[in-house]
Design an enzyme around this catalytic site. Sequence first.
Site, PDB file in Angstrom:
ATOM      1  N   ASP A 122       0.839  -1.195   0.000  1.00  0.00           N
ATOM      2  CA  ASP A 122       0.000   0.000   0.000  1.00  0.00           C
ATOM      3  C   ASP A 122       0.876   1.248   0.000  1.00  0.00           C
ATOM      4  OD1 ASP A 122      -1.827   2.065   0.522  1.00  0.00           O
ATOM      5  OD2 ASP A 122      -3.084   0.769   1.745  1.00  0.00           O
ATOM      6  N   ASP A 158       4.296   0.687  -8.185  1.00  0.00           N
ATOM      7  CA  ASP A 158       3.971   1.566  -9.313  1.00  0.00           C
ATOM      8  C   ASP A 158       3.907   3.017  -8.866  1.00  0.00           C
ATOM      9  OD1 ASP A 158       1.526   0.989  -7.852  1.00  0.00           O
ATOM     10  OD2 ASP A 158       0.507   2.129  -9.424  1.00  0.00           O
TER      11      ASP A 158
END
Length: 217
Positions: A122, A158
């Site tokens: 996360d 990402d």
Amino acid sequence: MRVSIAAPVYSSLMQPEDVFLQEPPGGWTAPPDWPAVFERSAPLAVEVGPGKGVFLVRIASSHLDWNFVAIELRRERVLLGARKVVDAGLTNVRFVEGRAEERTRELFAPGSVRTWYINFPDPWPKRRHHPRRLIQPDYALALAERTEPGGVLYLATDDSNYGDQMLRVFEAAAATWENLHGAARWSDAGGDHSRTVHEEKFLAWGRSIRYFQFRRR
């Protein structure tokens, strides 16, 4: 005495609860005896945050001579992943529920893990939430203490800001972790640790992914 390392036998008789390692009464006061848990001695690999378990099944299927432990926070994902493992007939995977920071410290003895996979943790994109990110200096130290010399940590994200943080954390720990891509570098292409569900989605969207590999000195 020589210990044999046998590949697991595919089994259709297991149930999801057979691959879900329950926390003992009173909590984890010592790391489990993993060779006893898996009923064999084999290199130990850990995936932190397996999500739906797709990557875990792929990697465990391609390394049948390894034992895999998956640490997942959410109970519903533990059960979903366990079902996938059972449906695949794999006997070399176990799930543990809980926070990665805590379970990493509780479940693994010093120098006991050969490989770590942390795929797309996360990113907590808001600045005020950055302290909640998994990759922090103290966690890098906890991983190093539990990794055998020459063991490898695979990371992927990402989120460019989080990627910058990952790089800072592990390069600050250069005494224990070597960046296999070179100083201040990463790869744009996945390797043995790809692909996850998130990865396939992000690539389809054309998003850039940073892949890191760090080796325990």
